[in-house]
Write a protein that holds these residues in place. Structure first.
Motif, PDB file in Angstrom:
ATOM      1  N   HIS B  80       0.845  -1.188   0.000  1.00  0.00           N
ATOM      2  CA  HIS B  80       0.000   0.000   0.000  1.00  0.00           C
ATOM      3  C   HIS B  80       0.886   1.246   0.000  1.00  0.00           C
ATOM      4  CE1 HIS B  80      -3.230   2.679   0.579  1.00  0.00           C
ATOM      5  NE2 HIS B  80      -3.005   2.934   1.850  1.00  0.00           N
ATOM      6  N   THR B  81       0.541   2.234  -0.749  1.00  0.00           N
ATOM      7  CA  THR B  81       1.271   3.484  -1.031  1.00  0.00           C
ATOM      8  C   THR B  81       2.447   3.276  -1.989  1.00  0.00           C
ATOM      9  OG1 THR B  81       2.855   3.589   0.824  1.00  0.00           O
ATOM     10  CG2 THR B  81       0.657   4.480   1.230  1.00  0.00           C
ATOM     11  N   GLY B  82       2.697   2.035  -2.371  1.00  0.00           N
ATOM     12  CA  GLY B  82       3.617   1.802  -3.480  1.00  0.00           C
ATOM     13  C   GLY B  82       5.096   1.774  -3.191  1.00  0.00           C
ATOM     14  N   SER B  83       5.469   1.626  -1.920  1.00  0.00           N
ATOM     15  CA  SER B  83       6.899   1.468  -1.654  1.00  0.00           C
ATOM     16  C   SER B  83       7.119   0.862  -0.275  1.00  0.00           C
ATOM     17  CB  SER B  83       7.634   2.809  -1.748  1.00  0.00           C
ATOM     18  OG  SER B  83       7.478   3.537  -0.543  1.00  0.00           O
ATOM     19  N   HIS B  84       8.403   0.584   0.009  1.00  0.00           N
ATOM     20  CA  HIS B  84       8.772   0.032   1.314  1.00  0.00           C
ATOM     21  C   HIS B  84       8.557   1.024   2.436  1.00  0.00           C
ATOM     22  CE1 HIS B  84      12.171   2.564   0.398  1.00  0.00           C
ATOM     23  NE2 HIS B  84      12.631   2.402   1.618  1.00  0.00           N
ATOM     24  N   LYS B  85       8.389   2.305   2.116  1.00  0.00           N
ATOM     25  CA  LYS B  85       8.333   3.335   3.163  1.00  0.00           C
ATOM     26  C   LYS B  85       7.238   3.063   4.193  1.00  0.00           C
ATOM     27  CE  LYS B  85      11.669   6.103   1.744  1.00  0.00           C
ATOM     28  NZ  LYS B  85      12.906   6.219   2.552  1.00  0.00           N
ATOM     29  N   ILE B  86       6.157   2.425   3.772  1.00  0.00           N
ATOM     30  CA  ILE B  86       5.019   2.178   4.660  1.00  0.00           C
ATOM     31  C   ILE B  86       5.416   1.296   5.860  1.00  0.00           C
ATOM     32  CG2 ILE B  86       4.106   0.116   3.458  1.00  0.00           C
ATOM     33  CD1 ILE B  86       1.852   2.963   4.645  1.00  0.00           C
ATOM     34  N   ASN B  87       6.404   0.407   5.675  1.00  0.00           N
ATOM     35  CA  ASN B  87       6.827  -0.499   6.764  1.00  0.00           C
ATOM     36  C   ASN B  87       7.276   0.290   7.992  1.00  0.00           C
ATOM     37  OD1 ASN B  87       6.561  -2.510   4.808  1.00  0.00           O
ATOM     38  ND2 ASN B  87       8.735  -2.466   4.279  1.00  0.00           N
ATOM     39  N   ASN B  88       8.129   1.271   7.732  1.00  0.00           N
ATOM     40  CA  ASN B  88       8.689   2.089   8.797  1.00  0.00           C
ATOM     41  C   ASN B  88       7.647   3.052   9.361  1.00  0.00           C
ATOM     42  OD1 ASN B  88      10.503   3.854  10.287  1.00  0.00           O
ATOM     43  ND2 ASN B  88      10.575   5.157   8.472  1.00  0.00           N
ATOM     44  N   VAL B  89       6.868   3.616   8.452  1.00  0.00           N
ATOM     45  CA  VAL B  89       5.922   4.656   8.844  1.00  0.00           C
ATOM     46  C   VAL B  89       4.823   4.114   9.761  1.00  0.00           C
ATOM     47  CG1 VAL B  89       4.041   5.941   7.821  1.00  0.00           C
ATOM     48  CG2 VAL B  89       6.361   6.260   6.979  1.00  0.00           C
ATOM     49  N   LEU B  90       4.298   2.960   9.434  1.00  0.00           N
ATOM     50  CA  LEU B  90       3.254   2.383  10.297  1.00  0.00           C
ATOM     51  C   LEU B  90       3.813   2.150  11.691  1.00  0.00           C
ATOM     52  CD1 LEU B  90       1.415  -0.065   7.864  1.00  0.00           C
ATOM     53  CD2 LEU B  90       0.472   2.021   8.892  1.00  0.00           C
ATOM     54  N   PRO B 196      18.469   5.392  13.209  1.00  0.00           N
ATOM     55  CA  PRO B 196      18.976   4.349  12.296  1.00  0.00           C
ATOM     56  C   PRO B 196      18.560   2.941  12.738  1.00  0.00           C
ATOM     57  CG  PRO B 196      20.680   5.966  12.738  1.00  0.00           C
ATOM     58  CD  PRO B 196      19.553   6.261  13.697  1.00  0.00           C
ATOM     59  N   MET B 197      18.484   2.741  14.051  1.00  0.00           N
ATOM     60  CA  MET B 197      18.100   1.434  14.589  1.00  0.00           C
ATOM     61  C   MET B 197      16.593   1.195  14.425  1.00  0.00           C
ATOM     62  SD  MET B 197      18.410   0.197  18.564  1.00  0.00           S
ATOM     63  CE  MET B 197      17.223   1.367  19.226  1.00  0.00           C
ATOM     64  N   ILE B 198      15.786   2.190  14.750  1.00  0.00           N
ATOM     65  CA  ILE B 198      14.328   2.042  14.662  1.00  0.00           C
ATOM     66  C   ILE B 198      13.909   1.765  13.223  1.00  0.00           C
ATOM     67  CG2 ILE B 198      12.135   3.305  14.832  1.00  0.00           C
ATOM     68  CD1 ILE B 198      13.210   4.750  17.275  1.00  0.00           C
ATOM     69  N   VAL B 199      14.423   2.576  12.300  1.00  0.00           N
ATOM     70  CA  VAL B 199      14.019   2.439  10.902  1.00  0.00           C
ATOM     71  C   VAL B 199      14.511   1.096  10.349  1.00  0.00           C
ATOM     72  CG1 VAL B 199      14.110   3.461   8.598  1.00  0.00           C
ATOM     73  CG2 VAL B 199      14.002   4.946  10.609  1.00  0.00           C
ATOM     74  N   ARG B 200      15.716   0.710  10.701  1.00  0.00           N
ATOM     75  CA  ARG B 200      16.240  -0.595  10.261  1.00  0.00           C
ATOM     76  C   ARG B 200      15.368  -1.732  10.782  1.00  0.00           C
ATOM     77  NH1 ARG B 200      18.751  -3.193  14.520  1.00  0.00           N
ATOM     78  NH2 ARG B 200      20.849  -2.360  14.374  1.00  0.00           N
ATOM     79  N   ASP B 201      15.004  -1.662  12.057  1.00  0.00           N
ATOM     80  CA  ASP B 201      14.184  -2.736  12.636  1.00  0.00           C
ATOM     81  C   ASP B 201      12.833  -2.832  11.920  1.00  0.00           C
ATOM     82  OD1 ASP B 201      16.216  -3.277  14.359  1.00  0.00           O
ATOM     83  OD2 ASP B 201      15.189  -2.582  16.174  1.00  0.00           O
ATOM     84  N   PHE B 202      12.207  -1.676  11.697  1.00  0.00           N
ATOM     85  CA  PHE B 202      10.899  -1.712  11.021  1.00  0.00           C
ATOM     86  C   PHE B 202      11.035  -2.165   9.566  1.00  0.00           C
ATOM     87  CE2 PHE B 202       9.190   1.578  14.252  1.00  0.00           C
ATOM     88  CZ  PHE B 202       8.572   0.584  15.004  1.00  0.00           C
ATOM     89  N   GLN B 203      12.145  -1.827   8.933  1.00  0.00           N
ATOM     90  CA  GLN B 203      12.332  -2.249   7.536  1.00  0.00           C
ATOM     91  C   GLN B 203      12.849  -3.679   7.420  1.00  0.00           C
ATOM     92  OE1 GLN B 203      11.121  -0.918   5.066  1.00  0.00           O
ATOM     93  NE2 GLN B 203      10.994   1.298   5.370  1.00  0.00           N
TER      94      GLN B 203
END
Lengths: 256, 394
Positions: B80-90, B196-203
């Motif tokens: 949804h929204t067309g990219s990996h960005k949603i993983n981190n954002v949610l 860097p850690m939070i975004v990596r973990d969510f991604q």
């Protein structure tokens, strides 16, 4: 810690006296003008001058100082150019001087080489807005060895960090935040240290100086001075003199 | 030395005013990371809102055409929204809500992170403001309107080079001025610890899935994992669960723009040097005095002068390698995967596809390569047309 040859304490020398600290960005409008402006500001009553090393991305500055940074870089100012300005100022003035720089230009120059140069030119302190207490170890040793004070910054959001940071003050504490929040912040600082507090919160008028200096040891004037330079360029010297003199009179009003 | 180090990189080089906030953020994150309720809620959102798990698609035609390793595409473009960005954002917006924040802010380059943030904010009932370089608002006008449709306010950033780095500067300023009710949803594996850690973990959900999927499909690990790198979030997510598998090559593709020997590129690892900026020690494109250099790429999402600190360390230790891909190679790969596989991928992801076209034949048919298709390319069609001399506007 810095030793007795450091000149910062001269800015805060008289009992109950308030210091007037004035900032300019090196290289704005050009190096020659900065060399002229600083002694004029001293003659008008400035107790300490902060010289900004221009940076491409001055995240912690307001729009006026950001614009000055970009102007100075466009006109070719470099870290070596800043040291050259300091050298020429030192030929005619022994006013306490602090540099203000983001960490990257200092890191790139090489910490040892940078502070050795500061020591040679008798630079008294440095303010690094993106170097919090937790990261200062990498800079502190060479800075202190060359007798350069690492000026700590404190903000209202510092809360329980105040004690740890304030107790380790060299020089003075740069107090920032909103105009409304700084009085209680200074009160909290008082409880843990006798180090001088200088307030830098966009002070632009003598009335504000009077108020801010009434509960601190000094006022830092940044954007308001930079704005005069922006407006009058190379012809700014008499305007700066007039401006600083008015601010200083407001400081004296407190001292009386 | 502070926390959040990757070798010599990382750290927390931010103003004193932000220190308490990022330390609180770290504490909250450590709490929710172990909180089963939070994790269940996030998994629910990822699976039933964002459409995870994403496919690991066997690109048979590409494989045959390139003649070498089997090529698998990790289809983050189908989220949804067309990219990996949603993983981190949610993850971040859900956490911000739990922390009692009512407002989120974010920077965006291509607009994908901005759209994802605006989406999550709409879903979770948060106020949202997005900062985007003026130049990017022009080249990605459609995404600006998309964010506004989602209820976000978009600020056009006119300072500095008017691109992604300036959008980050402006979002940092905004956050410093207003922290009490606001969380900064940083979009990549960069900035001060703990980001860097939070975004990596969510991604890292990307490689967690991909690892299982490839073992199921092929019964063996990939010979290589390839992903594009700007700040590096899709690459970090795609690499993470393979880092301990030493036999898996990890390859990050940087934007070489008009070539690494010109002034117009964003190839941070290839051409940059060690520095301290945007809260972290890492590699940056900069001049001899440490002034951050203007960077260039056809891809707004890779047009960033730095790289996440964990990538910098993976480079230092030799665990991952980083290669430059030019605009021309990326555009050609964009066209190639469209014609070969019927997939219009993001121009960012096309940098990874370009690298696979170069290396696939070096491997044998019993080996496989996973490429992360980080996003879909609808947003890029007009720009690619213009690059090819066809005058289409969004």
């Amino acid at each position: 810690m810095i030793n007795e040859n450091n000149k910062i304490k001269r800015a805060f020398h008289m009992p109950n006296a308030k210091a007037l600290i004035v900032f300019l960005t090196a290289g704005d409008p050009d190096a020659d003008s900065c060399v002229k402006f600083i002694p004029e500001m001293e003659r008008a009553g400035a107790d300490l001058i902060e010289i900004g090393i221009p940076f491409s991305d001055p995240i912690a500055e307001d729009e006026i100082v950001q614009a000055a940074n970009i102007r100075a870089i466009k006109r070719g100012m470099t870290t070596d150019g800043v040291f050259d300005i300091v050298k020429r100022v030192r030929e005619r003035s022994q006013i306490p001087l602090c540099l203000k720089s983001y960490l990257n230009p200092v890191f790139h120059y090489g910490y040892e080489r940078f502070f050795e140069k500061c020591g040679e030119l008798s630079v008294d302190g440095i303010i690094i807005p993106d170097l919090p207490y937790e990261e200062k170890a990498e800079v502190e040793e060479p800075a202190n060895r060359h007798n350069v004070a690492l000026i700590p910054m404190l903000a209202p959001a510092s809360e329980e960090r105040i004690e740890r940071i304030a107790k380790n003050t060299d020089g003075y504490i740069y107090v920032t935040g909103s105009k409304e929040a700084v009085p209680s912040l200074v009160e909290s600082i008082r409880r843990v240290t006798a180090a001088p507090c200088a307030i830098g919160v966009g002070i632009a008028a003598p009335k504000q100086v009077e108020h801010m200096a009434s509960f601190s040891e000094g006022c830092i004037v940044e954007s308001a001075a930079v704005k005069i330079i922006e407006e009058y360029g190379k012809e700014a010297a008499p305007r700066l003199y007039e401006f600083v003199k008015n601010m200083k009179e407001a400081v004296f009003a407190i001292n009386l | 030395m502070s926390k959040g180090r990757y070798g010599i990189h990382g750290g927390q080089y931010v103003s004193e005013a932000l220190m308490n906030e990022i330390q609180r953020l770290e504490e909250c994150y450590e709490y929710y990371k172990k909180d089963e309720g939070f994790q269940a809620e996030l998994t629910e959102l990822l699976n039933n809102y964002a459409g995870r798990p994403s496919l690991l698609y066997y690109a048979e035609k590409m494989t045959k055409d390139l003649g070498g390793a089997k090529i698998y595409l990790k289809r983050e473009d189908l989220n949804h929204t067309g990219s990996h960005k949603i993983n981190n954002v949610l993850g971040q917006v859900l956490m911000a809500k739990k922390m009692g924040k009512t407002r989120v802010i974010a920077e965006t380059g291509a607009g994908q992170h901005g759209v994802a943030t605006a989406t999550a904010a709409a879903l979770l009932g948060m106020e949202c403001e997005i900062f985007m370089g003026r130049e990017d608002t022009e080249r990605q006008a459609l995404n600006v309107y998309r964010m506004e449709l989602l209820g976000a306010k978009v600020h056009s950033v006119t300072s500095g080079t008017q691109t992604l780095k300036d959008a980050v500067n402006e979002t940092m300023r905004e956050w410093t001025n207003r922290m009490a009710d606001t969380h900064y949803v940083l979009g990549s594996v960069m900035g001060p610890h703990p980001f860097p850690m939070i975004v990596r973990d969510f991604q890292s959900v990307i490689s967690r899935e991909a690892r299982e999927q490839i073992l199921k499909a092929e019964g063996r690990l990939p010979a290589a994992v390839v992903a594009c790198v700007g700040g590096g979030s899709n690459a970090m997510g795609a690499f993470y669960h393979f880092i301990e598998d030493k036999e898996v090559e990890l390859i990050g593709c940087e934007a070489a723009g008009k070539g690494v020997d010109t002034a117009c590129h964003a190839a941070t690892v290839t051409k940059g040097s060690l520095g301290i900026f945007h809260g972290m020690k890492s590699y940056f494109c900069q001049d001899e005095y440490g002034q951050i250099a203007p960077v260039y790429s056809i891809s707004a999402g890779l047009d960033y002068p730095g790289v996440g600190p964990e990538h910098a360390n993976l480079h230092d230790t030799g665990r991952a390698k980083y290669v430059p891909i030019t605009d021309e190679e990326a555009v050609s790969a964009f066209e190639y995967i469209a014609k070969t596989e019927g997939i219009i991928c993001a121009i960012e992801s096309a940098h990874a596809i370009a690298q696979v076209r170069k290396i696939a034949a070096d491997y044998s048919p019993d080996q496989n390569i996973i490429v992360c298709v980080s996003g879909r390319g609808d947003k890029d069609v007009a720009a690619i047309a213009r690059y090819r001399g066809v005058d289409i506007h969004d």
